[in-house]
Scaffold this motif. Structure first.
Motif, PDB file in Angstrom:
ATOM      1  N   TRP A  59       0.828  -1.202   0.000  1.00 20.84           N
ATOM      2  CA  TRP A  59       0.000   0.000   0.000  1.00 20.84           C
ATOM      3  C   TRP A  59       0.868   1.259   0.000  1.00 20.84           C
ATOM      4  N   ALA A  60       1.937   1.225   0.768  1.00 24.76           N
ATOM      5  CA  ALA A  60       2.828   2.386   0.830  1.00 24.76           C
ATOM      6  C   ALA A  60       3.502   2.627  -0.520  1.00 24.76           C
ATOM      7  N   TRP A  61       3.905   1.537  -1.171  1.00 26.87           N
ATOM      8  CA  TRP A  61       4.515   1.677  -2.497  1.00 26.87           C
ATOM      9  C   TRP A  61       3.527   2.284  -3.484  1.00 26.87           C
ATOM     10  N   GLY A  62       2.295   1.806  -3.475  1.00 26.58           N
ATOM     11  CA  GLY A  62       1.283   2.366  -4.365  1.00 26.58           C
ATOM     12  C   GLY A  62       1.044   3.843  -4.098  1.00 26.58           C
ATOM     13  N   SER A  63       1.026   4.218  -2.828  1.00 30.67           N
ATOM     14  CA  SER A  63       0.840   5.629  -2.477  1.00 30.67           C
ATOM     15  C   SER A  63       2.018   6.471  -2.946  1.00 30.67           C
ATOM     16  N   TRP A  64       3.226   5.934  -2.768  1.00 32.88           N
ATOM     17  CA  TRP A  64       4.421   6.660  -3.198  1.00 32.88           C
ATOM     18  C   TRP A  64       4.447   6.846  -4.705  1.00 32.88           C
ATOM     19  N   MET A  65       4.073   5.803  -5.460  1.00 33.32           N
ATOM     20  CA  MET A  65       4.052   5.917  -6.912  1.00 33.32           C
ATOM     21  C   MET A  65       2.981   6.907  -7.372  1.00 33.32           C
ATOM     22  N   GLY A  66       1.821   6.863  -6.720  1.00 35.38           N
ATOM     23  CA  GLY A  66       0.779   7.826  -7.057  1.00 35.38           C
ATOM     24  C   GLY A  66       1.229   9.252  -6.795  1.00 35.38           C
ATOM     25  N   PHE A  67       1.906   9.447  -5.677  1.00 40.04           N
ATOM     26  CA  PHE A  67       2.432  10.772  -5.350  1.00 40.04           C
ATOM     27  C   PHE A  67       3.466  11.212  -6.385  1.00 40.04           C
ATOM     28  N   SER A  68       4.341  10.308  -6.791  1.00 39.41           N
ATOM     29  CA  SER A  68       5.382  10.645  -7.770  1.00 39.41           C
ATOM     30  C   SER A  68       4.770  11.065  -9.097  1.00 39.41           C
ATOM     31  N   LEU A  69       3.757  10.335  -9.548  1.00 38.85           N
ATOM     32  CA  LEU A  69       3.094  10.686 -10.802  1.00 38.85           C
ATOM     33  C   LEU A  69       2.363  12.020 -10.674  1.00 38.85           C
ATOM     34  N   LEU A  70       1.738  12.238  -9.530  1.00 33.98           N
ATOM     35  CA  LEU A  70       1.049  13.508  -9.307  1.00 33.98           C
ATOM     36  C   LEU A  70       2.029  14.674  -9.356  1.00 33.98           C
ATOM     37  N   MET A  71       3.209  14.494  -8.762  1.00 35.06           N
ATOM     38  CA  MET A  71       4.204  15.560  -8.764  1.00 35.06           C
ATOM     39  C   MET A  71       4.689  15.866 -10.174  1.00 35.06           C
ATOM     40  N   MET A  72       4.771  14.847 -11.028  1.00 36.72           N
ATOM     41  CA  MET A  72       5.181  15.079 -12.408  1.00 36.72           C
ATOM     42  C   MET A  72       4.178  15.967 -13.137  1.00 36.72           C
ATOM     43  N   VAL A  73       2.922  15.903 -12.716  1.00 34.95           N
ATOM     44  CA  VAL A  73       1.880  16.708 -13.356  1.00 34.95           C
ATOM     45  C   VAL A  73       1.856  18.121 -12.789  1.00 34.95           C
ATOM     46  N   ILE A  74       1.928  18.244 -11.457  1.00 33.50           N
ATOM     47  CA  ILE A  74       1.738  19.562 -10.845  1.00 33.50           C
ATOM     48  C   ILE A  74       3.025  20.368 -10.723  1.00 33.50           C
ATOM     49  N   PHE A  75       4.189  19.699 -10.781  1.00 33.54           N
ATOM     50  CA  PHE A  75       5.435  20.439 -10.585  1.00 33.54           C
ATOM     51  C   PHE A  75       5.628  21.560 -11.606  1.00 33.54           C
ATOM     52  N   PRO A  76       5.518  21.277 -12.920  1.00 22.23           N
ATOM     53  CA  PRO A  76       5.795  22.360 -13.877  1.00 22.23           C
ATOM     54  C   PRO A  76       4.796  23.503 -13.819  1.00 22.23           C
ATOM     55  N   THR A  77       3.573  23.222 -13.393  1.00 23.30           N
ATOM     56  CA  THR A  77       2.523  24.238 -13.421  1.00 23.30           C
ATOM     57  C   THR A  77       2.437  25.039 -12.131  1.00 23.30           C
ATOM     58  N   PHE A  78       2.656  24.382 -10.997  1.00 22.73           N
ATOM     59  CA  PHE A  78       2.405  25.041  -9.715  1.00 22.73           C
ATOM     60  C   PHE A  78       3.658  25.255  -8.861  1.00 22.73           C
ATOM     61  N   ILE A  79       4.629  24.348  -8.944  1.00 22.11           N
ATOM     62  CA  ILE A  79       5.779  24.436  -8.038  1.00 22.11           C
ATOM     63  C   ILE A  79       6.955  25.167  -8.678  1.00 22.11           C
ATOM     64  N   ALA A  80       7.345  24.764  -9.885  1.00 24.42           N
ATOM     65  CA  ALA A  80       8.487  25.407 -10.537  1.00 24.42           C
ATOM     66  C   ALA A  80       8.321  26.924 -10.658  1.00 24.42           C
ATOM     67  N   PRO A  81       7.110  27.440 -10.971  1.00 34.79           N
ATOM     68  CA  PRO A  81       6.958  28.902 -11.072  1.00 34.79           C
ATOM     69  C   PRO A  81       7.162  29.646  -9.756  1.00 34.79           C
ATOM     70  N   LEU A  82       7.188  28.932  -8.635  1.00 35.15           N
ATOM     71  CA  LEU A  82       7.480  29.591  -7.367  1.00 35.15           C
ATOM     72  C   LEU A  82       8.945  30.006  -7.272  1.00 35.15           C
ATOM     73  N   PHE A  83       9.791  29.387  -8.086  1.00 41.88           N
ATOM     74  CA  PHE A  83      11.224  29.636  -8.013  1.00 41.88           C
ATOM     75  C   PHE A  83      11.764  30.359  -9.248  1.00 41.88           C
ATOM     76  N   ASN A  84      11.119  30.171 -10.385  1.00 48.89           N
ATOM     77  CA  ASN A  84      11.586  30.792 -11.623  1.00 48.89           C
ATOM     78  C   ASN A  84      10.414  31.366 -12.403  1.00 48.89           C
ATOM     79  N   LYS A  85      10.724  32.321 -13.254  1.00 47.99           N
ATOM     80  CA  LYS A  85       9.719  32.862 -14.162  1.00 47.99           C
ATOM     81  C   LYS A  85       9.776  32.090 -15.480  1.00 47.99           C
ATOM     82  N   PHE A  86       8.610  31.704 -15.967  1.00 47.03           N
ATOM     83  CA  PHE A  86       8.500  30.984 -17.225  1.00 47.03           C
ATOM     84  C   PHE A  86       7.662  31.826 -18.181  1.00 47.03           C
TER      85      PHE A  86
END
Length: 425
Positions: free
Chosen positions: A188-215
């Protein structure tokens, strides 16, 4: 007493194996770094013949000095990280922190989260001097650092806050699964970790990266037309083409794809666009497209999923063994939860052993780079790719004369000489 004796031998065995692996890895790392420094210094005096027409002696010597400086600091950092690893484990540092928090907070989820948080904070403080020296001394000396103290502090505060906002809920979930879902909690923990990793791949460029750099959207219409045509020719679609203000922090240049599925983006550092011609930008982008065309990203993702599943399964087993804790300098609770302790010990110990398989991973990565280069040559101009690579090697002060053994062990990208030979230039 018989139970204590049955746990004693495995604990001593783990202590011995861990200590031997740690000593072996440190000695190997120091030997490899010494080889790299010696080889680079020996070839500092002249530019290799294959590059003499394109790379100046001054640029070659700058790359050599930069490589040596980073390697020397890396050796000091290795000694420091080894000492801190020993302090956390066999010398009882983690056990001391755990016992102090137990006496203050008692058992339970709050204490376990406090243990994880305390470990991260202390570890970050211990690593801070090397991070500062790398940025404000080494990178500054060689003209790469553009970071101000204000910007550095802002990045630190934002990354720390993000770590708390994202890390604490994730850690709480993993700890809850460890304590509440039975013997197969690790699945269950592995499944949660993989789900989190995939979610981060989606939200990182749109919501997190712009907090540090201008695109900013790519405004050069001619270049945008070329890049769009190349992507269409290669059967690749992206949500947008963006330019990142990498020059705020560093003079190093780069380009990359980020995101997952419909959230994929093409990102160019502004420093890269300032240095490369349109033909060269095309070639660099075609190389990155080659990784997608050959499914390198998917293969690596599958590999990460497989290795992480094996890791969680192993953690699921050792977290229930008293000798695992005792062998690494920790006294586990016989009545309360030891889940946070198990997580931390596992994260501390696994890199010591996984280091020995890093040459295999590096070799696979270099093979992928050759395949991506070949794809770029088929789609664009091989001479443009060679020219772009030479500029990037020079501008990033990448040594043209690495030690072959060091390169085979560590390098995720082929050395310049091998890469250009494959390109036929």
């Amino acid at each position: 007493m018989p139970e204590a004796l049955s746990n004693l031998n495995p604990a001593l065995l783990l202590t011995s194996v861990f200590a031997l692996a740690l000593v072996a890895s440190v000695l190997l790392r120091l030997w490899l770094s010494s080889r790299q420094i010696r080889h680079v210094v020996q070839h500092r005096g002249s530019v290799p013949a294959a590059f003499a027409d394109n790379i100046s002696l001054a640029a070659h010597q700058k790359a050599a000095d930069y490589t040596v400086a980073k390697s020397q600091v890396g050796m000091l950092e290795l000694a420091w990280s080894t000492a801190t690893l020993m302090a956390w484990t066999l010398l009882g540092g983690l056990d001391t922190l755990n016992q102090a928090l137990l006496s203050w907070l008692g058992g339970g989820m709050v204490q376990q989260l406090a243990l994880l948080t305390g470990f991260v904070l202390i570890g970050g403080l211990l690593d801070l001097p090397f991070s500062l020296y790398q940025t404000f001394v080494i990178e500054e000396r060689f003209g790469f650092n553009k970071m101000t103290w204000r910007l550095w502090l802002g990045d630190l505060l934002k990354s720390s806050l993000l770590g708390l906002l994202i890390g604490l809920p994730l850690a709480s979930l993993i700890l809850w699964l460890m304590g509440s879902t039975g013997r197969f909690w690790w699945l269950w923990a592995w499944g949660s970790w993989m789900g989190f990793s995939l979610l981060m791949m989606v939200i990182f460029p749109t919501f997190i990266a712009p907090l540090f750099n201008k695109f900013q959207p790519l405004e050069d219409e001619a270049l945008k037309t070329r890049v769009t045509a190349l992507m269409q020719r290669c059967g690749f679609s992206a949500k947008g083409l963006f330019v990142m203000d990498g020059s705020r922090r560093s003079a190093h240049g780069n380009a990359y794809f980020t995101g997952f599925g419909a959230a994929k983006r093409v990102v160019f550092f502004d420093t890269l666009l300032n240095k490369l011609s349109p033909d060269e930008v095309d070639a660099v982008l075609a190389h990155e497209l080659g990784h997608f065309k050959h499914r390198h990203i998917l293969k690596r993702l599958v590999g990460v999923f497989g290795f992480s599943l094996a890791g969680f399964a192993l953690l699921g087993w050792v977290s229930g063994q008293v000798w695992f804790f005792a062998g690494l300098g920790v006294q586990p609770s016989l009545t309360g939860a030891n889940d946070a302790l198990a997580l931390l010990l596992f994260m501390l110990v696994v890199p010591v052993f996984s280091f020995f398989v890093s040459p295999l991973m590096a070799s696979m990565s270099r093979r992928h780079e050759f395949e991506a280069d070949a794809y770029a040559v088929a789609q664009t101009d091989g001479h443009a790719l060679s020219s772009a690579l030479l500029k990037l090697y020079e501008d990033n002060a990448s040594t043209l004369t690495p030690d072959p053994v060091f390169a085979n062990f560590y390098y995720s990208h082929p050395p310049a000489s091998e890469r250009l030979v494959r390109l036929g230039t």
